[in-house]
Design a protein around this motif. Sequence first.
Motif, PDB file in Angstrom:
ATOM      1  N   PRO A   1     -10.899   6.988   9.770  1.00 31.00           N
ATOM      2  CA  PRO A   1     -11.396   8.331   9.749  1.00 31.00           C
ATOM      3  C   PRO A   1     -10.737   9.170   8.552  1.00 31.00           C
ATOM      4  CG  PRO A   1     -10.802   7.721  11.891  1.00 31.00           C
ATOM      5  CD  PRO A   1     -10.271   6.415  11.088  1.00 31.00           C
ATOM      6  N   TRP A   2      -9.765   8.371   7.801  1.00 26.11           N
ATOM      7  CA  TRP A   2      -9.216   9.033   6.768  1.00 26.11           C
ATOM      8  C   TRP A   2      -9.354   8.676   5.502  1.00 26.11           C
ATOM      9  CZ3 TRP A   2      -6.863   7.101  11.018  1.00 26.11           C
ATOM     10  CH2 TRP A   2      -6.337   7.949  11.887  1.00 26.11           C
ATOM     11  N   GLY A   3     -10.490   7.435   5.271  1.00 28.97           N
ATOM     12  CA  GLY A   3     -10.761   6.707   4.025  1.00 28.97           C
ATOM     13  C   GLY A   3     -10.889   5.440   4.061  1.00 28.97           C
ATOM     14  N   ALA A   4     -10.945   4.786   2.986  1.00 31.88           N
ATOM     15  CA  ALA A   4     -10.751   3.178   2.942  1.00 31.88           C
ATOM     16  C   ALA A   4      -9.668   2.807   2.936  1.00 31.88           C
ATOM     17  CB  ALA A   4     -11.740   2.722   1.912  1.00 31.88           C
ATOM     18  N   ALA A   5      -9.332   1.746   3.483  1.00 33.60           N
ATOM     19  CA  ALA A   5      -8.088   0.990   3.574  1.00 33.60           C
ATOM     20  C   ALA A   5      -8.085  -0.365   3.439  1.00 33.60           C
ATOM     21  CB  ALA A   5      -7.336   1.600   4.591  1.00 33.60           C
ATOM     22  N   ARG A   6      -7.072  -1.018   3.461  1.00 37.32           N
ATOM     23  CA  ARG A   6      -6.901  -2.602   3.213  1.00 37.32           C
ATOM     24  C   ARG A   6      -5.805  -2.846   4.337  1.00 37.32           C
ATOM     25  NH1 ARG A   6     -10.098  -5.756   0.395  1.00 37.32           N
ATOM     26  NH2 ARG A   6      -8.196  -7.346  -0.339  1.00 37.32           N
TER      27      ARG A   6
ATOM     28  N   ARG B   1      -2.844  -0.220   4.124  1.00 38.31           N
ATOM     29  CA  ARG B   1      -2.631   0.467   3.056  1.00 38.31           C
ATOM     30  C   ARG B   1      -3.887   1.250   2.507  1.00 38.31           C
ATOM     31  NH1 ARG B   1       1.797  -2.737   1.135  1.00 38.31           N
ATOM     32  NH2 ARG B   1       2.701  -3.508   2.829  1.00 38.31           N
ATOM     33  N   PRO B   2      -3.480   2.324   2.361  1.00 38.02           N
ATOM     34  CA  PRO B   2      -4.532   3.540   2.102  1.00 38.02           C
ATOM     35  C   PRO B   2      -5.246   2.929   0.745  1.00 38.02           C
ATOM     36  CG  PRO B   2      -2.654   4.550   2.688  1.00 38.02           C
ATOM     37  CD  PRO B   2      -2.284   3.533   2.771  1.00 38.02           C
ATOM     38  N   VAL B   3      -6.645   3.379   0.550  1.00 37.34           N
ATOM     39  CA  VAL B   3      -7.173   3.059  -0.605  1.00 37.34           C
ATOM     40  C   VAL B   3      -7.735   4.290  -1.096  1.00 37.34           C
ATOM     41  CG1 VAL B   3      -8.942   1.804  -2.042  1.00 37.34           C
ATOM     42  CG2 VAL B   3      -7.815   0.729  -0.427  1.00 37.34           C
TER      43      VAL B   3
ATOM     44  N   ASP C   1      -3.259  -9.890  -0.283  1.00 35.26           N
ATOM     45  CA  ASP C   1      -4.456  -9.151  -0.195  1.00 35.26           C
ATOM     46  C   ASP C   1      -5.013  -9.143   1.490  1.00 35.26           C
ATOM     47  OD1 ASP C   1      -5.145  -9.389  -2.792  1.00 35.26           O
ATOM     48  OD2 ASP C   1      -6.240 -11.554  -2.698  1.00 35.26           O
ATOM     49  N   GLY C   2      -5.639  -7.799   1.660  1.00 35.66           N
ATOM     50  CA  GLY C   2      -5.987  -7.740   2.834  1.00 35.66           C
ATOM     51  C   GLY C   2      -7.430  -7.414   3.225  1.00 35.66           C
TER      52      GLY C   2
END
Length: 443
Positions: free
Chosen positions: A407-412, A77-79, A400-401
Amino acid sequence: MVSPVQSESARLFDTAPAADVRGSTGLVAAWDVDALATGAVAAFADAVVALLAAGGVRARATVDGPLVGSWFKQALRPVGWEHPSAWDPLAGDYAAADGWIRLHTNAPRHREAVLRVLGVPADRDAVAAAVARQRGDDLETAVVAAGGAAAALRGQEAWLRHPQGVASRREPLVDRLHTVPASTAWHPDPVRPLAGVRVLDLTRVLAGPVATRALAALGATVLRVDPPDWDEPAVVPDMTLGKLPTRIDARTPEGRERLGDLLAGADVLVHGYRRGALDGIGLGDAERQDIRPGLVEVALTAYGWSGPWTGRRGFDSLVQMSAGIAARGMRLSADERPVPLPVQALDHATGWLMAAAAVTGLRDRLRGGSGSHAFLSLARTAAELVPTEPGPWAVRDEPDGSDLITPWGAARLLPFPLAVDGVALRFDAGPAPLGSASPSWPA
């Protein structure tokens, strides 16, 4: 409770339906997506337990239904950022003169085929006007003949009578053949069962990448190979988890040689090529077994391995149109347009079954010293869906993850949807952009 999919897989894989499924996916539709989804993941868990047993380790497995539902949507999941759209602007459902048809235009060559057949520019209104003047079946036939991908909307009864519907339902859910004898020095590790296993991944959206992602979580080294011009930005972050993505142009002599070298070092080959498609680059059935005796091979097609549509291009969304899935959703919801499943359940379920077939092939090679070839199709998986009356949507919080920098940004990253006693299910690499790894097996 053991689902029909888990029970059938146990028979085909010679395993015990031992994984305990806990909770519901919350995926509500005109079909029992819950049983299909949890059953496919449970089949994979059963295969892992059976592999460990063949190595002398007893274990139990549990499947988390709500997490399965989340993974069938998106595990990463992108953040603070978003995935691009999964669909080309021209892709989608269109009203034909006698019903509905879905045009799949995500790949440039499929888009060009649609526009060539319709004789219109790349404008959605122009496409809609041209489609409205044609019968759905006729346009489907013309687009497929031009090298494109399309599916007219059919009801379930029509699909059950259709020659391809009949042929695909006659096939096993997973058709497995043993090939040439071969010994192996590999032995499953109790903590990372597939450590030391090399998986050559020649798949793209979406079932194949789901399968190889599951194998990577068990510790396999997964080398994903794409052609130079391929991209699928909407799913790359999710589907490259744990993998080494590289590029090879198999249309060149150098690329064909490199691919053959990679195959020689592989334990498992997973691909989505139609029967005979690899012959043209010198990697036909006999050549693959000569290059890598005892290879565990898992192959996917859209509509089945027999029948008039054996070689037809297809995707989850198209099979849902063909096989009566979207039509029943449309009827039960009293909608004016086709209503597909809430997720690409055929892709995801088939992917977990493919992973189970690969694990079972490694178990069989460990026990009996032979390679194997497994065949699956989206249409045959669709036959496992049971009609149901859709109830209210389950409302629940997403789990929760763990934090991850990509490479695209923070994620969960969501927790893995199954657990096996003593096994560390995790990803040792990725996600990574396509083509970011070397086209060679790591030392």
